[in-house]
Design a protein around this motif. Structure first.
Motif, short mmCIF file in Angstrom:
data_model
loop_
_atom_site.label_atom_id
_atom_site.label_comp_id
_atom_site.label_asym_id
_atom_site.label_seq_id
_atom_site.Cartn_x
_atom_site.Cartn_y
_atom_site.Cartn_z
N GLU A 1 23.08 41.28 25.65
CA GLU A 1 24.20 41.97 26.27
C GLU A 1 24.47 43.31 25.59
N ALA A 2 24.40 43.34 24.26
CA ALA A 2 24.61 44.59 23.53
C ALA A 2 23.53 45.61 23.87
N LEU A 3 22.30 45.15 24.05
CA LEU A 3 21.20 46.04 24.39
C LEU A 3 21.37 46.61 25.79
N MET A 4 21.83 45.79 26.71
CA MET A 4 22.11 46.29 28.06
C MET A 4 23.19 47.36 28.02
N ASP A 5 24.25 47.12 27.25
CA ASP A 5 25.32 48.12 27.13
C ASP A 5 24.80 49.42 26.55
N LYS A 6 23.91 49.32 25.57
CA LYS A 6 23.37 50.52 24.94
C LYS A 6 22.50 51.31 25.91
N ARG A 7 21.87 50.62 26.84
CA ARG A 7 20.95 51.28 27.78
C ARG A 7 21.58 51.49 29.16
N LYS A 8 22.91 51.49 29.22
CA LYS A 8 23.58 51.55 30.52
C LYS A 8 23.32 52.86 31.27
N ASP A 9 22.90 53.92 30.54
CA ASP A 9 22.61 55.19 31.22
C ASP A 9 21.23 55.20 31.86
N SER A 10 20.39 54.24 31.49
CA SER A 10 19.03 54.22 32.06
C SER A 10 18.77 52.99 32.94
N ILE A 11 19.65 51.99 32.87
CA ILE A 11 19.50 50.79 33.70
C ILE A 11 20.59 50.79 34.77
N PRO A 12 20.24 50.61 36.04
CA PRO A 12 21.26 50.59 37.10
C PRO A 12 22.36 49.56 36.82
N ALA A 13 23.60 49.91 37.17
CA ALA A 13 24.74 49.05 36.90
C ALA A 13 24.60 47.69 37.55
N THR A 14 24.03 47.65 38.76
CA THR A 14 23.87 46.36 39.44
C THR A 14 22.88 45.45 38.71
N VAL A 15 21.85 46.06 38.11
CA VAL A 15 20.86 45.29 37.35
C VAL A 15 21.51 44.74 36.08
N ILE A 16 22.31 45.57 35.41
CA ILE A 16 23.01 45.11 34.21
C ILE A 16 23.98 43.98 34.55
N GLU A 17 24.71 44.13 35.63
CA GLU A 17 25.68 43.10 36.02
C GLU A 17 24.98 41.75 36.25
N ALA A 18 23.87 41.80 36.98
CA ALA A 18 23.13 40.56 37.25
C ALA A 18 22.52 40.01 35.96
N GLY A 19 22.05 40.92 35.10
CA GLY A 19 21.47 40.50 33.83
C GLY A 19 22.49 39.80 32.95
N LYS A 20 23.70 40.36 32.88
CA LYS A 20 24.74 39.74 32.06
C LYS A 20 25.15 38.39 32.62
N GLN A 21 25.24 38.27 33.92
CA GLN A 21 25.61 36.99 34.53
C GLN A 21 24.56 35.92 34.21
#
Length: 248
Positions: free
Chosen positions: A198-218
């Protein structure tokens, strides 16, 4: 006691280390938890640090990295040569994520940035071949599929000629493969915790689409087979290194 050389290809971002530690700590924790008779020695190959003798360790483990195996950096090309040397000299080696991709590239496969985009969070991959005997089949883990945390946008799109595909899915068709009796490559991260993912997704939020991060966190609430896969990797390392020592 099995001595494993961790070929370190990156560090956890400094701001994340106080809470999540560095990659050698992650690998050491999960390896020793599943086999206390394991010793991990780290070589910072991205800084040019290598074993003084290839036989200093019983086996090797290649870490992940924020870099791509096709990046034209001197240390990556030097490391690719070393991976080929490990294979030529039949040194048992497991590659994780970047390591998985480096094994493919070094031995004649192909790695590319995937058109499917980023893979993050917990992903399940399915069996694609008969299971090798180092994969223990139990009631809890029948070997038909496993789930691991992933974090990658590069993928192996062609495995080496001598390789056997073991696991994959529609998003990542080549998620685990074996080369001969000495090399094993795994795209997922058994060493990652959900909190670090989760921390890594937050760190890469400028390069990973928000929808992908949301699904990844879920997905991080799903069951994860980190210990199961780690036991498989340890079994492969032991069996392979014993076969090599025995000359079979």
């Amino acid at each position: 006691m099995m001595r494993i050389g961790l070929l370190l290809c990156d560090d956890v971002a400094p701001e994340l280390q106080p809470l999540h530690h560095n990659y050698p700590d992650m690998f050491r924790d999960i390896l020793i938890r599943n086999d206390p008779d394991t010793e991990l020695v780290t070589y910072r190959v991205m800084d040019g640090e290598y074993p003084s003798d290839i036989d200093d360790c019983d086996a090797y483990l290649i870490s992940g990295s924020k870099y791509s195996v096709y990046d034209e950096l001197d240390w990556i090309r030097t490391f690719e040569d070393f991976v080929r040397q490990l294979y030529t000299e039949k040194k048992t080696t497991v590659g994780v994520c970047f390591g998985h991709q480096m094994i493919a590239k070094a031995l004649g496969g192909t790695v590319k940035k995937s058109e499917r985009g980023w893979g993050v969070g917990v992903v399940t991959v399915d069996k694609q071949a008969l299971l090798p005997d180092w994969i223990a089949v139990t009631e809890e883990a029948d070997g038909n599929a496993y789930s691991l945390i992933v974090s990658h946008q590069d993928q192996v799109v062609k495995i080496p000629e001598e390789a056997q595909l073991l696991y994959g899915n529609d998003f990542c068709p080549i998620a685990m493969f074996e080369v001969g009796q000495t090399f094993l490559a795994v795209q997922g991260h058994p060493e990652f915790s959900p909190a670090y993912s989760e921390a890594l997704m937050d760190k890469r939020k400028d390069s990973i689409p928000a929808t992908v991060i949301e699904a990844g966190k879920q997905s991080l609430s799903l069951p994860i087979d980190s210990d199961v896969v780690t036991k498989w990797l340890l079994a492969f390392l032991k069996q392979s290194s014993q076969k090599v020592r025995g000359g079979s």
